[in-house]
Design a protein around this motif. Structure first.
Motif, PDB file in Angstrom:
ATOM      1  N   ALA A  73       0.841  -1.207   0.000  1.00 44.94           N
ATOM      2  CA  ALA A  73       0.000   0.000   0.000  1.00 44.94           C
ATOM      3  C   ALA A  73       0.871   1.250   0.000  1.00 44.94           C
ATOM      4  CB  ALA A  73      -0.918  -0.003   1.225  1.00 44.94           C
ATOM      5  N   LEU A  74       2.097   1.122   0.486  1.00 44.29           N
ATOM      6  CA  LEU A  74       3.004   2.265   0.527  1.00 44.29           C
ATOM      7  C   LEU A  74       3.453   2.690  -0.862  1.00 44.29           C
ATOM      8  CD1 LEU A  74       5.144   1.156   3.600  1.00 44.29           C
ATOM      9  CD2 LEU A  74       3.390   2.940   3.540  1.00 44.29           C
ATOM     10  N   THR A  75       3.218   1.861  -1.872  1.00 46.64           N
ATOM     11  CA  THR A  75       3.528   2.264  -3.243  1.00 46.64           C
ATOM     12  C   THR A  75       2.400   3.079  -3.844  1.00 46.64           C
ATOM     13  OG1 THR A  75       2.580   0.287  -4.295  1.00 46.64           O
ATOM     14  CG2 THR A  75       4.871   0.153  -3.553  1.00 46.64           C
ATOM     15  N   SER A  76       1.286   3.130  -3.151  1.00 49.95           N
ATOM     16  CA  SER A  76       0.143   3.922  -3.600  1.00 49.95           C
ATOM     17  C   SER A  76       0.063   5.173  -2.725  1.00 49.95           C
ATOM     18  CB  SER A  76      -1.134   3.077  -3.534  1.00 49.95           C
ATOM     19  OG  SER A  76      -1.015   1.947  -4.379  1.00 49.95           O
ATOM     20  N   ALA A  77      -1.126   5.568  -2.312  1.00 47.45           N
ATOM     21  CA  ALA A  77      -1.285   6.814  -1.578  1.00 47.45           C
ATOM     22  C   ALA A  77      -1.090   6.665  -0.076  1.00 47.45           C
ATOM     23  CB  ALA A  77      -2.670   7.409  -1.856  1.00 47.45           C
ATOM     24  N   ALA A  78      -1.038   5.454   0.433  1.00 46.58           N
ATOM     25  CA  ALA A  78      -0.929   5.252   1.872  1.00 46.58           C
ATOM     26  C   ALA A  78       0.459   5.623   2.382  1.00 46.58           C
ATOM     27  CB  ALA A  78      -1.239   3.802   2.230  1.00 46.58           C
ATOM     28  N   THR A  79       0.503   6.128   3.605  1.00 43.67           N
ATOM     29  CA  THR A  79       1.760   6.489   4.255  1.00 43.67           C
ATOM     30  C   THR A  79       2.063   5.491   5.371  1.00 43.67           C
ATOM     31  OG1 THR A  79       0.695   7.861   5.933  1.00 43.67           O
ATOM     32  CG2 THR A  79       1.238   8.919   3.817  1.00 43.67           C
ATOM     33  N   PRO A  80       3.300   5.473   5.870  1.00 41.17           N
ATOM     34  CA  PRO A  80       3.586   4.624   7.020  1.00 41.17           C
ATOM     35  C   PRO A  80       2.656   4.901   8.196  1.00 41.17           C
ATOM     36  CG  PRO A  80       5.637   5.335   6.036  1.00 41.17           C
ATOM     37  CD  PRO A  80       4.536   6.079   5.328  1.00 41.17           C
ATOM     38  N   ASP A  81       2.315   6.170   8.412  1.00 42.38           N
ATOM     39  CA  ASP A  81       1.408   6.514   9.500  1.00 42.38           C
ATOM     40  C   ASP A  81       0.022   5.925   9.267  1.00 42.38           C
ATOM     41  OD1 ASP A  81       0.837   8.068  11.982  1.00 42.38           O
ATOM     42  OD2 ASP A  81      -0.558   9.129  10.649  1.00 42.38           O
ATOM     43  N   ASP A  82      -0.431   5.889   8.011  1.00 47.93           N
ATOM     44  CA  ASP A  82      -1.735   5.278   7.711  1.00 47.93           C
ATOM     45  C   ASP A  82      -1.745   3.814   8.131  1.00 47.93           C
ATOM     46  OD1 ASP A  82      -2.930   7.556   6.544  1.00 47.93           O
ATOM     47  OD2 ASP A  82      -2.050   7.090   4.586  1.00 47.93           O
ATOM     48  N   LEU A  83      -0.664   3.105   7.828  1.00 49.83           N
ATOM     49  CA  LEU A  83      -0.604   1.674   8.153  1.00 49.83           C
ATOM     50  C   LEU A  83      -0.570   1.440   9.663  1.00 49.83           C
ATOM     51  CD1 LEU A  83      -0.014   1.536   5.092  1.00 49.83           C
ATOM     52  CD2 LEU A  83       1.681  -0.232   5.584  1.00 49.83           C
ATOM     53  N   THR A  84       0.273   2.194  10.362  1.00 52.06           N
ATOM     54  CA  THR A  84       0.361   1.984  11.808  1.00 52.06           C
ATOM     55  C   THR A  84      -0.902   2.453  12.514  1.00 52.06           C
ATOM     56  OG1 THR A  84       1.569   4.087  12.016  1.00 52.06           O
ATOM     57  CG2 THR A  84       2.880   2.061  11.866  1.00 52.06           C
ATOM     58  N   THR A  85      -1.529   3.515  12.006  1.00 53.30           N
ATOM     59  CA  THR A  85      -2.793   3.988  12.583  1.00 53.30           C
ATOM     60  C   THR A  85      -3.880   2.937  12.430  1.00 53.30           C
ATOM     61  OG1 THR A  85      -2.296   6.328  12.233  1.00 53.30           O
ATOM     62  CG2 THR A  85      -4.618   5.740  12.413  1.00 53.30           C
ATOM     63  N   ALA A  86      -3.992   2.374  11.230  1.00 49.60           N
ATOM     64  CA  ALA A  86      -5.007   1.355  10.982  1.00 49.60           C
ATOM     65  C   ALA A  86      -4.772   0.127  11.844  1.00 49.60           C
ATOM     66  CB  ALA A  86      -5.011   0.971   9.507  1.00 49.60           C
ATOM     67  N   ALA A  87      -3.524  -0.301  11.951  1.00 48.47           N
ATOM     68  CA  ALA A  87      -3.204  -1.479  12.756  1.00 48.47           C
ATOM     69  C   ALA A  87      -3.564  -1.248  14.223  1.00 48.47           C
ATOM     70  CB  ALA A  87      -1.723  -1.813  12.623  1.00 48.47           C
ATOM     71  N   ALA A  88      -3.206  -0.092  14.746  1.00 45.51           N
ATOM     72  CA  ALA A  88      -3.496   0.208  16.148  1.00 45.51           C
ATOM     73  C   ALA A  88      -4.994   0.325  16.391  1.00 45.51           C
ATOM     74  CB  ALA A  88      -2.793   1.501  16.554  1.00 45.51           C
ATOM     75  N   ALA A  89      -5.710   0.954  15.454  1.00 41.73           N
ATOM     76  CA  ALA A  89      -7.154   1.128  15.606  1.00 41.73           C
ATOM     77  C   ALA A  89      -7.880  -0.206  15.569  1.00 41.73           C
ATOM     78  CB  ALA A  89      -7.685   2.060  14.513  1.00 41.73           C
ATOM     79  N   ALA A  90      -7.459  -1.090  14.664  1.00 40.65           N
ATOM     80  CA  ALA A  90      -8.097  -2.404  14.570  1.00 40.65           C
ATOM     81  C   ALA A  90      -7.853  -3.218  15.836  1.00 40.65           C
ATOM     82  CB  ALA A  90      -7.566  -3.153  13.351  1.00 40.65           C
ATOM     83  N   THR A  91      -6.628  -3.211  16.310  1.00 38.83           N
ATOM     84  CA  THR A  91      -6.309  -3.965  17.523  1.00 38.83           C
ATOM     85  C   THR A  91      -7.086  -3.436  18.717  1.00 38.83           C
ATOM     86  OG1 THR A  91      -4.103  -4.545  16.716  1.00 38.83           O
ATOM     87  CG2 THR A  91      -4.446  -4.624  19.084  1.00 38.83           C
ATOM     88  N   ALA A  92      -7.164  -2.121  18.842  1.00 39.64           N
ATOM     89  CA  ALA A  92      -7.887  -1.522  19.966  1.00 39.64           C
ATOM     90  C   ALA A  92      -9.371  -1.841  19.926  1.00 39.64           C
ATOM     91  CB  ALA A  92      -7.671  -0.011  19.965  1.00 39.64           C
ATOM     92  N   ALA A  93      -9.925  -1.919  18.726  1.00 41.46           N
ATOM     93  CA  ALA A  93     -11.354  -2.173  18.570  1.00 41.46           C
ATOM     94  C   ALA A  93     -11.701  -3.652  18.564  1.00 41.46           C
ATOM     95  CB  ALA A  93     -11.861  -1.537  17.281  1.00 41.46           C
ATOM     96  N   GLY A  94     -10.692  -4.513  18.537  1.00 45.08           N
ATOM     97  CA  GLY A  94     -10.944  -5.949  18.461  1.00 45.08           C
ATOM     98  C   GLY A  94     -11.296  -6.415  17.067  1.00 45.08           C
ATOM     99  N   THR A  95     -10.951  -5.618  16.055  1.00 43.45           N
ATOM    100  CA  THR A  95     -11.187  -6.002  14.669  1.00 43.45           C
ATOM    101  C   THR A  95     -10.119  -6.991  14.223  1.00 43.45           C
ATOM    102  OG1 THR A  95     -12.048  -3.785  14.173  1.00 43.45           O
ATOM    103  CG2 THR A  95     -11.424  -5.161  12.290  1.00 43.45           C
ATOM    104  N   PRO A  96     -10.485  -8.192  13.800  1.00 44.94           N
ATOM    105  CA  PRO A  96      -9.448  -9.121  13.309  1.00 44.94           C
ATOM    106  C   PRO A  96      -8.799  -8.557  12.056  1.00 44.94           C
ATOM    107  CG  PRO A  96     -11.642  -9.952  12.801  1.00 44.94           C
ATOM    108  CD  PRO A  96     -11.840  -8.757  13.688  1.00 44.94           C
ATOM    109  N   TRP A  97      -7.491  -8.701  11.958  1.00 47.07           N
ATOM    110  CA  TRP A  97      -6.832  -8.143  10.777  1.00 47.07           C
ATOM    111  C   TRP A  97      -5.649  -8.986  10.327  1.00 47.07           C
ATOM    112  CZ3 TRP A  97      -1.878  -5.588  10.978  1.00 47.07           C
ATOM    113  CH2 TRP A  97      -1.368  -5.372  12.269  1.00 47.07           C
ATOM    114  N   VAL A  98      -5.358  -8.851   9.046  1.00 52.26           N
ATOM    115  CA  VAL A  98      -4.333  -9.647   8.370  1.00 52.26           C
ATOM    116  C   VAL A  98      -3.211  -8.733   7.918  1.00 52.26           C
ATOM    117  CG1 VAL A  98      -3.856 -11.181   6.421  1.00 52.26           C
ATOM    118  CG2 VAL A  98      -6.091 -11.271   7.567  1.00 52.26           C
ATOM    119  N   LEU A  99      -1.977  -9.154   8.131  1.00 61.19           N
ATOM    120  CA  LEU A  99      -0.820  -8.440   7.602  1.00 61.19           C
ATOM    121  C   LEU A  99      -0.185  -9.261   6.496  1.00 61.19           C
ATOM    122  CD1 LEU A  99       1.341  -6.234   7.550  1.00 61.19           C
ATOM    123  CD2 LEU A  99       2.547  -7.486   9.367  1.00 61.19           C
ATOM    124  N   ASP A 100      -0.013  -8.633   5.341  1.00 60.28           N
ATOM    125  CA  ASP A 100       0.708  -9.234   4.222  1.00 60.28           C
ATOM    126  C   ASP A 100       1.946  -8.368   3.999  1.00 60.28           C
ATOM    127  OD1 ASP A 100       1.692 -10.205   1.828  1.00 60.28           O
ATOM    128  OD2 ASP A 100      -0.275 -10.442   0.910  1.00 60.28           O
TER     129      ASP A 100
END
Length: 257
Positions: A73-100
């Motif tokens: 996603a970093l090759t598109s419009a997403a930034t490193p902060d976008d990725l870490t923000t999403a990961a932290a938000a999902a974990t805090a909310a209990g949203t299951p998530w996948v890392l590739d």
């Protein structure tokens, strides 16, 4: 190790659950993989949304049924902060998530640091090729860009060890896929030789894993996603005349399973 396929009752039940529940899957991925990822999700009955529009990484990660983060996603419009923000938000909310962690360990240390930061947020499932799994474990996977120079069969023991160390489910794809939670390891055969010839097939597998994680536990989700994917690939190959027609037949096969 006994192989597992779509014929397994648990896999079939989870596939039916995805279609019945229609989970909303949010994802951060690259512009090349997004169309196939979205179409694969739609084909199995899930609802996709991809991208890093303002506010999405925090709001959608917390509110989605499941999420996938693809490092490319970093090759598109997403930034490193976008990725870490999403990961932290999902974990805090209990949203299951996948890392590739696409291309981790392939010779770009700054990128690897971002993947390490995302990994630290605690994904439910980590999915990659053999070279990426070796790199995550601290070894030299010898990846060539986004492609693996190793076979999945070379890292079976490492998959289980990494799963134990990370406290998560780890899946490696190849001619045979292997999924482990550190205690149980399952082999999923099948698929098609055309898969590596179609851009985004690996990336979209991560999205499909996320959809299954919305309806069952991470281990069963990863197993079911890989089994469904392998069966769809095998069916598509039977009617394809090349990689282009395979791509279309593959989405049809997912839809018709």
């Amino acid at each position: 190790m006994e192989p597992l396929t779509l014929a397994d009752a648990t896999v079939a039940a989870n596939a039916a659950a995805v279609r019945e529940q229609g989970p909303f899957v949010y994802g951060l991925t690259n512009f090349v993989a997004a169309p196939l990822s979205a179409n694969a999700l739609l084909a199995i009955g899930a609802g996709p949304a991809f991208g890093a529009a303002p506010g999405w990484p925090s709001a959608f990660a917390a509110g989605a049924s499941a999420m996938v983060i693809n490092g490319a996603a970093l090759t598109s419009a997403a930034t490193p902060d976008d990725l870490t923000t999403a990961a932290a938000a999902a974990t805090a909310a209990g949203t299951p998530w996948v890392l590739d962690p696409v291309a981790v360990g392939a010779g770009a240390p700054a990128y690897d640091e971002v993947m390490a930061a995302v990994l630290a947020a605690g994904p439910s499932i980590v999915r990659g090729n053999a070279s990426e799994v070796v790199a995550l474990a601290g070894g030299d996977g010898g990846g060539s860009g986004v492609d693996s120079t190793m076979d999945s069969s070379d890292v079976v023991d490492l998959v289980a060890d990494l799963a134990r160390r990370l406290g998560t489910v780890v899946a490696v794809s190849g001619a045979t896929d292997y999924i482990s939670d550190g205690t149980r390891t399952v082999a999923v055969p099948g698929g098609s030789a055309y898969m590596p010839q179609v851009t985004g097939t690996g990336c979209s597998l991560g999205a499909v894993c996320a959809a299954f994680a919305a309806v069952t536990n991470p281990f069963d989700a990863a197993v079911a996603a890989h089994a469904v994917y392998a069966e769809a690939g095998a069916r598509a190959e039977k009617v394809a005349s090349g990689s282009g027609s395979f791509a279309v037949a593959f989405v049809d096969a997912l839809n018709n399973l």
